[in-house]
Design an enzyme around this catalytic site. Structure first.
Site, PDB file in Angstrom:
ATOM      1  N   TRP A   1       0.985  -1.341  -0.033  1.00  0.00           N
ATOM      2  CA  TRP A   1      -0.068   0.158   0.064  1.00  0.00           C
ATOM      3  C   TRP A   1       0.957   1.227  -0.200  1.00  0.00           C
ATOM      4  O   TRP A   1       1.820   1.252   0.822  1.00  0.00           O
ATOM      5  CB  TRP A   1      -1.043  -0.109   1.137  1.00  0.00           C
ATOM      6  CG  TRP A   1      -1.851   1.168   1.210  1.00  0.00           C
ATOM      7  CD1 TRP A   1      -2.608   1.784   0.261  1.00  0.00           C
ATOM      8  CD2 TRP A   1      -2.034   1.850   2.645  1.00  0.00           C
ATOM      9  NE1 TRP A   1      -3.199   2.985   0.961  1.00  0.00           N
ATOM     10  CE2 TRP A   1      -2.972   2.890   2.328  1.00  0.00           C
ATOM     11  CE3 TRP A   1      -1.460   1.892   3.959  1.00  0.00           C
ATOM     12  CZ2 TRP A   1      -3.259   4.145   3.163  1.00  0.00           C
ATOM     13  CZ3 TRP A   1      -2.064   2.678   4.855  1.00  0.00           C
ATOM     14  CH2 TRP A   1      -2.836   3.975   4.562  1.00  0.00           C
TER      15      TRP A   1
ATOM     16  N   ALA B   1      -6.872  -4.716   7.223  1.00  0.00           N
ATOM     17  CA  ALA B   1      -7.589  -3.834   6.683  1.00  0.00           C
ATOM     18  C   ALA B   1      -8.940  -3.946   6.048  1.00  0.00           C
ATOM     19  O   ALA B   1      -9.819  -3.160   5.822  1.00  0.00           O
ATOM     20  CB  ALA B   1      -6.709  -2.326   5.874  1.00  0.00           C
TER      21      ALA B   1
ATOM     22  N   LYS C   1     -13.200  -0.123   6.039  1.00  0.00           N
ATOM     23  CA  LYS C   1     -14.035  -0.599   4.997  1.00  0.00           C
ATOM     24  C   LYS C   1     -14.911  -1.501   5.446  1.00  0.00           C
ATOM     25  O   LYS C   1     -16.114  -1.697   4.813  1.00  0.00           O
ATOM     26  CB  LYS C   1     -12.876  -1.377   4.142  1.00  0.00           C
ATOM     27  CG  LYS C   1     -11.332  -0.824   4.108  1.00  0.00           C
ATOM     28  CD  LYS C   1     -11.379   0.231   3.158  1.00  0.00           C
ATOM     29  CE  LYS C   1      -9.943   0.676   3.353  1.00  0.00           C
ATOM     30  NZ  LYS C   1      -9.813   1.826   2.287  1.00  0.00           N
TER      31      LYS C   1
ATOM     32  N   ASP D   1      -1.087  -6.092   8.901  1.00  0.00           N
ATOM     33  CA  ASP D   1      -1.909  -5.029   8.669  1.00  0.00           C
ATOM     34  C   ASP D   1      -3.257  -5.789   8.303  1.00  0.00           C
ATOM     35  O   ASP D   1      -3.486  -6.353   6.939  1.00  0.00           O
ATOM     36  CB  ASP D   1      -1.681  -4.226   7.525  1.00  0.00           C
ATOM     37  CG  ASP D   1      -2.537  -3.107   7.085  1.00  0.00           C
ATOM     38  OD1 ASP D   1      -3.458  -2.810   7.659  1.00  0.00           O
ATOM     39  OD2 ASP D   1      -2.245  -2.145   6.345  1.00  0.00           O
TER      40      ASP D   1
HETATM   41  C1  LMR Z   1      -6.608   2.965  -0.610  1.00  0.00           C
HETATM   42  O1  LMR Z   1      -5.724   2.064  -0.558  1.00  0.00           O
HETATM   43  O2  LMR Z   1      -7.169   3.426  -1.781  1.00  0.00           O
HETATM   44  C2  LMR Z   1      -7.197   2.996   0.753  1.00  0.00           C
HETATM   45  O3  LMR Z   1      -6.801   2.610   1.845  1.00  0.00           O
HETATM   46  C3  LMR Z   1      -7.404   4.681   0.888  1.00  0.00           C
HETATM   47  C4  LMR Z   1      -6.021   5.157   1.353  1.00  0.00           C
HETATM   48  O4  LMR Z   1      -6.150   5.996   2.139  1.00  0.00           O
HETATM   49  O5  LMR Z   1      -5.217   5.284   0.660  1.00  0.00           O
END
Ligand code: LMR
Length: 395
Positions: free
Chosen positions: A128, A212, A245, A210
């Site tokens: 991410w 999420a 989410k 993590d």
């Molecule tokens: C994403 O990966 O699009 C989401 O988790 C929103 C973000 O804060 O980046």
């Protein structure tokens, strides 16, 4: 003094969200930021959250401070749900409510910095986009390990272990996506989690999980397989969980950080650290969203309502994966077709270049990140044919 400030680049995901909002094309397709959308393209408030808000409006008696580690009931119910109510590790777990999953990740990074300032945090390649700034701004070193193969669109698990074995040192931390890997959707299989748990223990590496997208992959049990396996085998771990989410509470910023220690005495010290770290950063987490989660998880009817809607969201995304896979299953699209069907959660990463992603934006008003990440929930039965056609055209 402000003349010494240097301009900062826009966060890629946030910039994409703005660009899509500003595009007047009625046929635009938003596959950017990771928010769930229903068939009408809306991100609505979940039914159980709306109901809990109504009840809570009558029940809440004060807005006075809760404390540095937040709502205790929220923490207990979340941990019971993710780890299982009778999990023996709960006795040696410290936890704090955090400002979203990002807040949890940041507190986790700060606790690593306090305990092991020379540790390197290893992140998957890719990971991410915000993992690296969030963790490195706590002053920790970051490095990456191979994970996603952009040709097979699967996980290079043996390369991952080999790389960590060669380069990580005892005491380092390995950041793992508990399920629904962001940005690729490519998760470890149960057998790979089993092997990884043993490997990390043998190498004295600390897992940092993590979580999420829990509940949005294959199911509530399936999505915690890796987490529970790691905690059953590894003596220590950190968990950063988000309710953005799975409770669709995005802007309320609801998250949880947990530090699983070797014994109860260490957990007491870690608990005091979590409170003190949070106090130094934001003093106390916001309460409203966490109070709603506690209200839902602690009430059998609301919980049932939440689980049912979460199941609907997950099943809708699985259906969209199937449809997109069928649309891509033509000459040149076969590898993508197979991957999109097998991957989990909100994202897949397609093998397209930055230039191809830009072309999709400029010529077709299709918004996805330059790395090729798509948000499956942004597709729907009517836009999938147009998306698949455009994608195959730019490839
Ligand atoms: C994403 O990966 O699009 C989401 O988790 C929103 C973000 O804060 O980046």
């Amino acid at each position: 003094m402000f003349e010494y400030l240097t301009p900062q680049p826009n966060d890629a995901i946030m910039a994409l969200m703005e660009a899509c909002k500003a595009d007047p094309n009625p046929k635009k397709i938003d596959l950017g930021v990771g928010v769930y959308k229903d068939a009408a393209g809306s991100t609505t408030i979940m039914r159980a959250v709306k109901k809990a808000e109504e009840l809570w409006w009558h029940e809440e008696q004060t807005k006075t401070y809760v404390g540095t580690v937040g709502n205790a009931e929220f923490r207990r119910l979340m941990l019971d749900m993710m780890l299982g109510e009778n999990n023996p590790v709960l006795a040696r777990t410290a936890s704090a409510q955090a400002a979203g999953g990002s807040g949890a990740l940041r507190i986790g990074a700060e606790i690593i910095k306090s305990a092991a300032p020379d540790a390197t945090v290893w992140v998957s390649r890719p990971t991410w986009a915000n993992h690296i700034p969030l963790i490195s701004s706590a002053g920790l070193k970051i490095d990456d390990y191979p994970y996603y193969n952009r040709e097979t669109l699967g996980v290079d698990f043996d390369d991952m272990l080999h790389h960590l074995e060669q380069h990580a040192k005892a005491g380092d931390v390995v950041l793992l996506h508990g399920c629904c890997h962001n940005p690729t959707g490519a998760d470890l299989s149960p057998e790979e989690w089993d092997r990884l748990a043993v490997f990390l223990t043998e190498q004295s590496l600390t897992p940092y999980i993590d979580l999420a997208y829990f509940g949005l992959g294959r199911g509530m049990v399936e999505d915690t397989y890796g987490l529970r396996k790691i905690l059953a085998v590894c003596p220590e771990a950190i968990l950063a969980a988000s309710c953005s989410k799975n409770f669709a509470l995005y802007r309320e910023r609801v998250g949880l950080v947990a530090v699983i220690c070797k014994d109860e005495d260490t957990a007491k010290i870690a608990q005091s650290q979590l409170g003190s770290i949070q106090r130094k950063i934001i003093s106390m987490p916001p309460d409203h969203g966490a109070a709603l989660v506690a209200r839902i998880l602690g009430d059998a009817d609301l919980r049932k309502m939440w689980v049912e809607e979460l199941d609907e969201m997950r099943n809708r995304m699985l259906g969209l994966r199937q449809l997109l896979s069928e649309a891509l299953d033509v000459q040149g699209g076969e590898v993508m077709a197979a991957a999109v069907k097998d991957q989990n959660g909100m994202f897949s990463t397609l093998p397209i270049s930055k230039a191809q992603a830009e072309k999709l934006r400029s010529d077709y008003s299709i918004y996805l990140t330059n790395s090729g990440r798509i948000n499956i929930a942004g597709t729907n039965t009517s836009n999938i044919p147009r998306f698949a056609e455009a994608l195959l055209a730019v490839l």
